[in-house]
Design a protein around this motif. Structure first.
Motif, PDB file in Angstrom:
ATOM      1  N   GLY A   1       0.875  -1.185  -0.008  1.00 53.27           N
ATOM      2  CA  GLY A   1       0.164  -0.020   0.031  1.00 53.27           C
ATOM      3  C   GLY A   1       0.875   1.293   0.052  1.00 53.27           C
ATOM      4  N   TRP A   2       2.111   1.159   0.392  1.00 56.90           N
ATOM      5  CA  TRP A   2       2.968   2.200   0.308  1.00 56.90           C
ATOM      6  C   TRP A   2       4.030   2.229  -0.833  1.00 56.90           C
ATOM      7  CZ3 TRP A   2       0.958  -0.163   4.390  1.00 56.90           C
ATOM      8  CH2 TRP A   2       0.620   0.797   5.717  1.00 56.90           C
ATOM      9  N   SER A   3       4.361   1.135  -1.169  1.00 59.73           N
ATOM     10  CA  SER A   3       5.453   0.999  -2.321  1.00 59.73           C
ATOM     11  C   SER A   3       5.284  -0.443  -2.858  1.00 59.73           C
ATOM     12  CB  SER A   3       6.886   0.986  -1.489  1.00 59.73           C
ATOM     13  OG  SER A   3       7.870   0.846  -2.698  1.00 59.73           O
ATOM     14  N   ASN A   4       5.389  -0.728  -4.045  1.00 64.17           N
ATOM     15  CA  ASN A   4       5.054  -2.076  -4.837  1.00 64.17           C
ATOM     16  C   ASN A   4       6.350  -2.619  -4.979  1.00 64.17           C
ATOM     17  OD1 ASN A   4       4.437  -4.040  -6.959  1.00 64.17           O
ATOM     18  ND2 ASN A   4       2.461  -2.995  -6.542  1.00 64.17           N
ATOM     19  N   GLY A   5       6.542  -3.997  -4.518  1.00 61.93           N
ATOM     20  CA  GLY A   5       7.814  -4.746  -4.792  1.00 61.93           C
ATOM     21  C   GLY A   5       7.948  -5.192  -6.144  1.00 61.93           C
TER      22      GLY A   5
ATOM     23  N   LYS B   1      -7.896  -8.590   0.157  1.00 60.55           N
ATOM     24  CA  LYS B   1      -7.788  -7.837  -0.724  1.00 60.55           C
ATOM     25  C   LYS B   1      -9.173  -7.207  -1.457  1.00 60.55           C
ATOM     26  CE  LYS B   1      -4.407  -8.978  -3.807  1.00 60.55           C
ATOM     27  NZ  LYS B   1      -3.258  -8.032  -3.651  1.00 60.55           N
ATOM     28  N   ASN B   2      -9.364  -6.177  -1.595  1.00 62.80           N
ATOM     29  CA  ASN B   2     -10.703  -5.680  -2.188  1.00 62.80           C
ATOM     30  C   ASN B   2     -10.683  -5.239  -3.722  1.00 62.80           C
ATOM     31  OD1 ASN B   2     -13.481  -5.149  -2.235  1.00 62.80           O
ATOM     32  ND2 ASN B   2     -13.254  -3.643  -0.376  1.00 62.80           N
ATOM     33  N   ILE B   3     -11.517  -5.092  -4.333  1.00 64.90           N
ATOM     34  CA  ILE B   3     -11.615  -4.825  -5.808  1.00 64.90           C
ATOM     35  C   ILE B   3     -12.489  -3.827  -6.026  1.00 64.90           C
ATOM     36  CG2 ILE B   3     -12.007  -5.590  -8.052  1.00 64.90           C
ATOM     37  CD1 ILE B   3      -9.662  -7.119  -7.660  1.00 64.90           C
TER      38      ILE B   3
ATOM     39  N   VAL C   1      -6.996  -1.135  -9.403  1.00 63.32           N
ATOM     40  CA  VAL C   1      -8.022  -2.335  -9.302  1.00 63.32           C
ATOM     41  C   VAL C   1      -8.121  -2.785  -7.829  1.00 63.32           C
ATOM     42  CG1 VAL C   1      -6.322  -3.775  -9.823  1.00 63.32           C
ATOM     43  CG2 VAL C   1      -8.488  -4.210 -10.524  1.00 63.32           C
ATOM     44  N   PHE C   2      -7.262  -2.680  -7.098  1.00 59.11           N
ATOM     45  CA  PHE C   2      -7.227  -3.149  -5.501  1.00 59.11           C
ATOM     46  C   PHE C   2      -7.353  -2.060  -4.806  1.00 59.11           C
ATOM     47  CE2 PHE C   2      -4.302  -6.398  -7.629  1.00 59.11           C
ATOM     48  CZ  PHE C   2      -5.292  -7.528  -7.472  1.00 59.11           C
ATOM     49  N   THR C   3      -8.302  -2.308  -3.610  1.00 62.63           N
ATOM     50  CA  THR C   3      -8.280  -1.436  -2.665  1.00 62.63           C
ATOM     51  C   THR C   3      -8.382  -2.357  -1.211  1.00 62.63           C
ATOM     52  OG1 THR C   3      -9.585   0.420  -1.635  1.00 62.63           O
ATOM     53  CG2 THR C   3     -10.708  -1.304  -2.807  1.00 62.63           C
ATOM     54  N   VAL C   4      -8.769  -1.446  -0.033  1.00 65.48           N
ATOM     55  CA  VAL C   4      -8.629  -2.368   1.173  1.00 65.48           C
ATOM     56  C   VAL C   4     -10.277  -2.641   1.635  1.00 65.48           C
ATOM     57  CG1 VAL C   4      -6.532  -1.053   1.975  1.00 65.48           C
ATOM     58  CG2 VAL C   4      -8.805  -0.064   2.400  1.00 65.48           C
ATOM     59  N   PRO C   5     -10.230  -3.613   2.442  1.00 61.29           N
ATOM     60  CA  PRO C   5     -11.562  -3.899   3.078  1.00 61.29           C
ATOM     61  C   PRO C   5     -11.936  -2.624   3.659  1.00 61.29           C
ATOM     62  CG  PRO C   5      -9.855  -5.625   3.661  1.00 61.29           C
ATOM     63  CD  PRO C   5      -9.200  -4.577   2.966  1.00 61.29           C
ATOM     64  N   GLY C   6     -13.219  -2.359   3.867  1.00 64.54           N
ATOM     65  CA  GLY C   6     -13.819  -1.226   4.197  1.00 64.54           C
ATOM     66  C   GLY C   6     -13.972   0.046   3.333  1.00 64.54           C
ATOM     67  N   ASP C   7     -13.298   0.005   2.368  1.00 62.12           N
ATOM     68  CA  ASP C   7     -13.514   1.044   1.125  1.00 62.12           C
ATOM     69  C   ASP C   7     -14.807   0.892   0.577  1.00 62.12           C
ATOM     70  OD1 ASP C   7     -13.465   2.711  -0.949  1.00 62.12           O
ATOM     71  OD2 ASP C   7     -11.471   2.174  -1.571  1.00 62.12           O
ATOM     72  N   THR C   8     -15.614   1.949   0.545  1.00 65.19           N
ATOM     73  CA  THR C   8     -16.935   1.892   0.025  1.00 65.19           C
ATOM     74  C   THR C   8     -16.891   1.504  -1.452  1.00 65.19           C
ATOM     75  OG1 THR C   8     -17.250   4.129  -0.074  1.00 65.19           O
ATOM     76  CG2 THR C   8     -17.933   3.227   2.015  1.00 65.19           C
TER      77      THR C   8
ATOM     78  N   VAL D   1      -4.203 -10.723   6.835  1.00 72.22           N
ATOM     79  CA  VAL D   1      -3.406  -9.642   6.286  1.00 72.22           C
ATOM     80  C   VAL D   1      -4.154  -8.991   5.333  1.00 72.22           C
ATOM     81  CG1 VAL D   1      -0.995  -9.223   5.403  1.00 72.22           C
ATOM     82  CG2 VAL D   1      -1.259 -11.317   6.622  1.00 72.22           C
ATOM     83  N   VAL D   2      -4.335  -7.623   5.435  1.00 73.48           N
ATOM     84  CA  VAL D   2      -4.752  -6.658   4.658  1.00 73.48           C
ATOM     85  C   VAL D   2      -3.722  -6.426   3.406  1.00 73.48           C
ATOM     86  CG1 VAL D   2      -5.458  -4.039   4.219  1.00 73.48           C
ATOM     87  CG2 VAL D   2      -6.090  -5.384   6.299  1.00 73.48           C
ATOM     88  N   GLU D   3      -4.239  -6.800   2.157  1.00 69.32           N
ATOM     89  CA  GLU D   3      -3.006  -6.509   1.135  1.00 69.32           C
ATOM     90  C   GLU D   3      -4.029  -5.729   0.068  1.00 69.32           C
ATOM     91  OE1 GLU D   3       0.033  -9.114  -1.452  1.00 69.32           O
ATOM     92  OE2 GLU D   3      -2.135  -9.795  -1.222  1.00 69.32           O
ATOM     93  N   ALA D   4      -3.426  -4.958  -0.497  1.00 66.55           N
ATOM     94  CA  ALA D   4      -3.885  -3.790  -1.401  1.00 66.55           C
ATOM     95  C   ALA D   4      -3.043  -2.941  -1.974  1.00 66.55           C
ATOM     96  CB  ALA D   4      -5.323  -3.051  -0.983  1.00 66.55           C
ATOM     97  N   GLU D   5      -2.415  -3.587  -3.311  1.00 70.99           N
ATOM     98  CA  GLU D   5      -1.414  -2.802  -3.901  1.00 70.99           C
ATOM     99  C   GLU D   5      -2.054  -1.346  -4.292  1.00 70.99           C
ATOM    100  OE1 GLU D   5      -2.103  -5.821  -4.365  1.00 70.99           O
ATOM    101  OE2 GLU D   5      -0.370  -6.899  -4.987  1.00 70.99           O
ATOM    102  N   GLN D   6      -1.348  -0.266  -3.914  1.00 69.41           N
ATOM    103  CA  GLN D   6      -1.806   0.868  -4.121  1.00 69.41           C
ATOM    104  C   GLN D   6      -0.701   1.949  -4.927  1.00 69.41           C
ATOM    105  OE1 GLN D   6      -5.424   2.239  -3.161  1.00 69.41           O
ATOM    106  NE2 GLN D   6      -5.323  -0.002  -3.606  1.00 69.41           N
TER     107      GLN D   6
END
Length: 396
Positions: free
Chosen positions: A109-113, A312-314, A337-344, A367-372
């Protein structure tokens, strides 16, 4: 002796001079006080200053009490951390055993590996990533290329924030004849996790001929394994799983977009041809949904083998657009395309999934995982949204 006498006399004279100055100052302050008492405006100003000082002292003590309060404990009951969570403890009864289920978040969510260009300029430092994870109330993080390679340094940074590593990542390559290289990397990560402690999971995914990092649409171009490749992969996974079990660890397989194990049929075949005692399943809600699979159905069918979870949310509109335009996996990530749980704006309903896991007495990491892309959305804000949502739904 003369030098000593001179020093003594010099000091005594200074003390006398200072005493006279102090006396004069006190006399002057008394006179000023009398003038202020006789001056109503000055008297009220003095009273206002006094009230302000009392208020400041009270706030200091209240703040100290707030920081020490269990509702703001960093990420667990250990008070060695200097950070506190911005998300207070829930008043609800947890649906999971708090001693057996841990909440983590990945640094993607901060930096993409997979694509280091998805970052800020200058890049976000690893210290900021870890601190914001702790501030959000999480207990662990996936490994990252940004983190210190020196284990002693990494453990020190993690301990400072009451964090640990939730899992390492191993890309197996059994289907392309790289068994030796796979075993070597697996052993490296296994030893790393034994030194770090805090988690028993090792996440793996078969990356033979994978396209998730290539400039092609992942769904139509992903590899299709031959029977021989399936056999090589499942036999290799059984061996790795046996090694992990002997070392007190567990292998968790991650079905992943752009790879040979992606959809429900792939998962069924993988589960049918691997040892249930040695090869566990990682439930990744986002990757399953991306592949057209209902993550709730996978949860129901394989709840006994799910030992690690990625939440991981969509964003449905972005997924539809990505598929229609044939975007690559990385371009889809850049598009959001990805977002976190709880995102409306998210399409996945996590409540029944989490309830199904709770009913199955799930133990392990959520584990919350959402590439941002941090240029488009704030990582800390996303982490707080996810953590608040999980607190509301699970009581953790």
């Amino acid at each position: 002796m003369t030098f000593g006498k001179f020093n003594v006399h010099h000091i005594d004279r200074n003390k006398l001079e200072q005493s006279q100055i102090d006396s004069d100052n006190q006399t002057m302050l008394k006179q000023q006080g009398k003038r202020q008492m006789n001056n109503p405006r000055g008297f009220h100003q003095l009273k206002s200053i006094g009230r302000l000082l009392v208020l400041l002292v009270a706030l200091v003590f209240l703040g100290m009490g707030y920081l020490a309060s269990p509702s703001t404990a960093a990420t667990n009951k250990d008070r060695t951390s200097y950070l506190v969570s911005l998300v207070p403890v829930s008043n609800k009864t947890p649906i999971f055993n708090p001693e057996k289920v841990h909440l983590g978040i990945t640094p993607t969510g901060w930096s993409n590996g997979d694509d280091p260009t998805i970052d800020l300029d200058p890049p976000i430092r690893f210290e900021q990533i870890l601190s914001e994870m702790a501030l959000s109330g999480f207990q662990g993080s996936q490994t990252s290329g940004k983190y210190p390679e020196d284990i002693k340094v990494l453990k020190k940074e993690l301990k400072l924030r009451n964090l640990t590593i939730s899992e390492p990542w191993v890309g197996t390559e059994f289907t392309v004849g790289k068994k030796d290289e796979t075993f070597k990397e697996f052993d490296k990560q296994l030893q790393f996790m034994k030194q770090i402690g805090g988690s028993t999971s090792i996440v793996v995914a078969e990356l033979g001929n994978a396209v998730h990092q290539k400039p092609v649409a992942p769904l139509p171009n992903r590899p299709k394994f031959t029977d021989k490749q399936w056999q090589d992969m499942t036999e290799g996974l059984n061996e790795l799983g046996s090694i992990a079990k002997k070392e007190g660890m567990q292998l968790c397989y991650h079905p992943h977009i752009g790879t040979g194990v992606e959809n429900f049929a792939d998962i069924d075949r993988l589960m049918a041809n691997t040892d249930p005692e040695n090869v566990k399943l990682l439930l990744d809600t986002g990757h399953l949904y991306y592949a057209g699979v209902d993550p709730l159905e996978v949860t129901k069918k394989y709840s006994d083998r799910i030992k690690h979870v990625h939440l991981k949310n969509i964003r449905q509109s972005v997924l539809d657009d990505s598929i229609e335009k044939g975007l690559s996996f990385l371009d889809s990530i850049r598009a959001g395309v990805f977002t976190v749980p709880g995102d409306t704006n998210g399409a996945i309903n996590f409540k029944p999934i989490l309830k199904e896991l709770a009913n199955a007495k799930y133990q392990g990491w959520l584990v919350v995982e959402a590439e941002q892309d941090p240029n488009k959305t704030n990582p800390l804000n996303n982490a707080l949204i996810a953590r608040s949502y999980l607190r509301e739904v699970t009581g953790l």
